[in-house]
Design an enzyme around this catalytic site. Sequence first.
Site, PDB file in Angstrom:
ATOM      1  N   LYS A 146       0.848  -1.208   0.000  1.00 48.52           N
ATOM      2  CA  LYS A 146       0.000   0.000   0.000  1.00 48.52           C
ATOM      3  C   LYS A 146       0.877   1.249   0.000  1.00 48.52           C
ATOM      4  O   LYS A 146       0.683   2.172  -0.798  1.00 48.52           O
ATOM      5  CB  LYS A 146      -0.903   0.011   1.248  1.00 48.52           C
ATOM      6  N   GLN A 149      -4.147  -1.346  10.248  1.00 42.22           N
ATOM      7  CA  GLN A 149      -4.030  -2.668   9.633  1.00 42.22           C
ATOM      8  C   GLN A 149      -4.544  -3.737  10.591  1.00 42.22           C
ATOM      9  O   GLN A 149      -4.101  -3.827  11.738  1.00 42.22           O
ATOM     10  CB  GLN A 149      -2.549  -2.920   9.265  1.00 42.22           C
ATOM     11  N   ASP A 203     -10.754   3.548   5.071  1.00 41.30           N
ATOM     12  CA  ASP A 203     -11.103   2.126   4.941  1.00 41.30           C
ATOM     13  C   ASP A 203     -12.620   1.926   5.000  1.00 41.30           C
ATOM     14  O   ASP A 203     -13.109   0.852   4.659  1.00 41.30           O
ATOM     15  CB  ASP A 203     -10.460   1.325   6.087  1.00 41.30           C
TER      16      ASP A 203
END
Length: 292
Positions: free
Chosen positions: A53, A97, A120
């Site tokens: 990412k 994460q 997200d």
Amino acid sequence: MEIKILSGKEVSDAVYSALKNRITTLKSKSITPGLAVVLVGEDPASQIYVRSKTRKFLNLGLYSETIQYSASITQDELIYKINELNNDGAFHGILVQLPLPNHIDGDMVINAIDPNKDVDGFHPYNLGCLASGKPIFIPCTPKGIMRIFDHYNITLSGKHVVVVGRSNIVGRPISILTSLKQANANGTTTICHSSTNNISYYTKQADIIILAIGSPEFLKGDDIKKGAIIIDVGINRVTDNSPKGYTLVGDGDYSSLNGKASAMTPVPGGVGPMTIAMLVENTVEAAERTLR
Ligand code: NDP
């Protein structure tokens, strides 16, 4: 029937091209879209995901910083750090994460992210907006799947969509998105999960099947009707004698689906690249929203 490969690489390249002008415009206003990636512990798979990412952000001239904490960080300390990032103008997006260590309640941490920086799309505010048909930040993997449908002119209206898996990250939000009352959705969606009896009863009726369970080569050619479209989200490492010691496979058994399905996303190279592309897009969107 020759299977059409729905390439996430092709669709994500189109997304990045479309983002170029938006990024240039932001930079002309001295804004560089920035993403903070919060990584807790040493999970090797998480480290690989985070690296890919961050690399993409830097390649596009965007800003990304990985903030690494030891697995022993407490929940309160982590939430305190999230609050600092909420107030840091260099970051338009914050990504935590997952998974987090067991002693940390992931929901509490996600709830601490400013919904305006929740690129997200996991914060309850954003999930609520999605469920009510007025999404702001849509979780990246489901958003990427919808973009694959758009790119390949796959219409959902009048189609039976069967989603296998109901996680908050993939299965649940894609089931909402596919069934929204809007032009590029309007599917008739069924959700299957681990308590569904006889899943193939449903998949055999499906025009479109979205697999998000994490079970290698679960869906076979005999489980679908001819011409079905398969979106394979699963990423499973199967150990073997190859030089790497493993092969990545999806939740669909490509060899038996090939010849029966009309189109399918590959693993790797299907949904995976779209997840990263949508993270970039959501971060650019978050930066643009600071101007409104
Ligand atoms: P979760 O483990 O959070 O959820 C799995 C879901 O699948 C659950 O709803 C579970 O049911 C259901 N399930 C599990 N086994 C079965 C089964 N045998 N039959 C029916 N349903 C089953 O996984 P995620 O949603 O996070 O991820 C799913 C897969 O997608 C994984 O392989 C993951 O690596 C991959 N993934 C890929 C991404 C990409 O970018 N390509 C992004 C995110 C995930 P129940 O709710 O009843 O427990």
